[in-house]
Scaffold this motif. Structure first.
Motif, mmCIF file in Angstrom:
data_model
loop_
_atom_site.group_PDB
_atom_site.id
_atom_site.type_symbol
_atom_site.label_atom_id
_atom_site.label_comp_id
_atom_site.label_asym_id
_atom_site.label_seq_id
_atom_site.Cartn_x
_atom_site.Cartn_y
_atom_site.Cartn_z
ATOM 1 N N ASP A 49 -21.485 4.956 20.321
ATOM 2 C CA ASP A 49 -20.329 4.112 20.645
ATOM 3 C C ASP A 49 -20.007 3.083 19.566
ATOM 4 O O ASP A 49 -18.990 2.402 19.662
ATOM 5 N N LYS A 50 -20.875 2.951 18.573
ATOM 6 C CA LYS A 50 -20.520 2.060 17.459
ATOM 7 C C LYS A 50 -19.267 2.572 16.744
ATOM 8 O O LYS A 50 -18.543 1.792 16.129
ATOM 9 N N CYS A 51 -19.032 3.857 16.816
ATOM 10 C CA CYS A 51 -17.750 4.391 16.320
ATOM 11 C C CYS A 51 -16.726 4.114 17.410
ATOM 12 O O CYS A 51 -16.636 4.827 18.407
ATOM 13 N N LYS A 52 -15.994 3.042 17.223
ATOM 14 C CA LYS A 52 -15.288 2.406 18.329
ATOM 15 C C LYS A 52 -13.769 2.494 18.242
ATOM 16 O O LYS A 52 -13.087 2.441 19.261
ATOM 17 N N SER A 53 -13.211 2.562 17.039
ATOM 18 C CA SER A 53 -11.754 2.414 16.967
ATOM 19 C C SER A 53 -11.107 3.364 15.969
ATOM 20 O O SER A 53 -11.762 3.913 15.083
ATOM 21 N N ALA A 54 -9.796 3.520 16.169
ATOM 22 C CA ALA A 54 -9.015 4.433 15.331
ATOM 23 C C ALA A 54 -7.821 3.693 14.758
ATOM 24 O O ALA A 54 -7.220 2.843 15.414
ATOM 25 N N HIS A 55 -7.494 4.043 13.534
ATOM 26 C CA HIS A 55 -6.374 3.430 12.826
ATOM 27 C C HIS A 55 -5.519 4.568 12.284
ATOM 28 O O HIS A 55 -5.907 5.246 11.340
#
Lengths: 311, 311
Positions: free
Chosen positions: B202-208
């Motif tokens: 879950d440390k891979c948390k966001s998308a841009h």
């Protein structure tokens, strides 16, 4: 490895042109058609068989369908809002007759001056004449405003399913669900396509999305998840419905091809050839805004049809 | 029924403004910030701590971060390409320091004049100083060009995973994957996010995402499928990277809110308030093209945040 096929139906010559202020001459429609056929597009909705006084852009429907039939290997579809239109479409050589059945009663009255059920009845007349006259055509019911309506707002999801079932019972071979006004969002797309496919199976075959509110390709993704493998699109993202205020822009054929090919699907269409059509399209419809983002941004460096499939 | 929350991070004041030809005065940046906070946006990336001679637009980074911290309840993030930038960001009051780690070596050299591994090392310096100085901040590694690069074309998917793991080992609390140049497509998004999340959880948390080629919201949908619940966006779809030729436009905050709320997610943001900010945005950045489709087309008749959830 064989890639899974997805069909793209170019509707620009019908949906894309019908709202434009200028009449595009027949020869230029055919130039568009033949260039895009050369890019690999196989199925076109090329015209609408309505009285010329209502839609002067479509006055040459017979000539355009006839010329499209003379090109090898194409599937030629035409829209017809009633039996008379269908008779003319078939006489011209259309292989697919698309009949619009609005799930919104308000849109249906505005668009074809019939209730949704009267439109299903009309489709039944066409199906009976097909049997009686041995027409070799497919009948597609395009369930319009299936995801909402600018005139009445929400559209009952049950009504969409009911009309799809009724259209199949009346003789439709294919059901397409159309976001005529650009209201659809992915959760809704997934739910409604799933429900209609649960009711009529693979006869619910195609999706028609507009990108009015930016969700066009996201809706394609949602529909792909339900098993849909046929999508309407319009080169340059042209399009709209004259009776649905605020609507603008089908999903752009070039953006759809880019997304699908990048996902490993086989559209049979060459993206570079589509993008290279831009100057021709601009010449044919001078001064019109085009919305295809691929064409503006360019094909990615290193893009190949199978880039994702290969990695 | 409780709706699932999705966080939207407004990056317009950083990514949205940095390419513009005019310098937006601090007071107008803060006007934008406070209006959008009033619409319900909670997390903002407000500035970039780089030398003012390189990016004059960001010369007031300290003032903007300070003023943002004075507004209650916001999470204030700032970009820093190196230790010195991070020190300044923390001194100004930033709660999140975003460090760009390009997966493309070519982009990394152009953007920060460091190799990807040197950037991970730099992130390690920041993490060590956080420990030594007891900074109360989150460190986010923004893996730039994670889906392709305008300079080198394809980017190795294994390299994206490797850099995410290295960044976490170096001390990053959060990993964001960024489609800096607008190359991403949904199949790839699903695959890469799944792989990175398999490696760092879950440390891979966001998308841009950018919407350069029309796939922005479709990519959001694909990332949602992998469990991502935090998305960068820019009001009006502003944005781009000065070192990535051809790139343009983050996904528009208003279009993202529309799609997510329609799908039953809770963004905490009021769409009508965002749409009503358009005249203010136009005044702040006169003459700039805005790309938000919601704002052009209008909120659908019958739209309610929970319209899908309720049906």
């Amino acid at each position: 490895m064989e890639r899974e096929k997805v069909e793209i139906v170019e509707v620009g010559l019908r949906d894309g042109l019908q709202m434009l202020p200028m009449i595009v001459p027949t020869a230029e429609k055919l130039e568009w058609l033949s260039m895009e056929a050369a890019a690999g597009v196989k199925r076109f909705e090329v015209a609408s068989f309505v009285p010329a006084k209502n839609l002067p852009q479509m006055a040459d429907a017979t000539e355009v369908v006839g010329a499209a039939r003379d090109m090898r290997g194409l599937v030629v579809a035409a829209l017809a809002p009633n039996l008379r239109g269908a008779v003319n479409a078939v006489a011209a050589g259309a292989q697919v007759v698309v009949m619009p059945v609005s799930a919104s009663a308000a849109h249906s009255m505005s668009n074809v001056r019939k209730t949704p059920d009267e439109m299903v009845e009309e489709l039944g007349h066409v199906a009976r004449m097909r049997r009686d006259e041995n027409w070799n055509i497919h009948i597609e019911a395009g369930i319009a405003t299936a995801f909402g309506c600018t005139l009445q707002g929400r559209v009952s999801e049950d009504e969409v399913v009911r009309l799809a079932v009724a259209a199949v019972e009346a003789g439709a071979d294919e059901i397409g669900l159309a976001d005529t006004v650009g209201y659809a969002t992915p959760g809704q797309v997934k739910r409604i396509f799933s429900n209609v496919r649960a009711a009529v199976g693979d006869k619910c075959k195609s999706a028609h999305f507009h990108d009015t509110r930016g969700t066009g390709l996201a809706n394609v993704l949602a529909a792909l998840d339900t098993g849909i493998r046929s999508f309407d699109a319009s080169l340059g993202g042209l399009g709209g419905c004259p009776f649905a205020p605020g609507a603008s822009g089908n999903i752009a054929t070039e953006d759809l091809v880019y997304m699908l090919e990048s996902m490993g699907f086989d559209t049979g269409i060459d993206l570079a050839t589509l993008v290279a059509m831009q100057p021709t399209l601009k010449r044919i419809i001078p001064g019109q805004e085009l919305f295809g983002k691929m064409t503006k941004a360019g094909i990615p460096l290193g893009f190949a049809k199978d880039k994702m499939a290969a990695e």
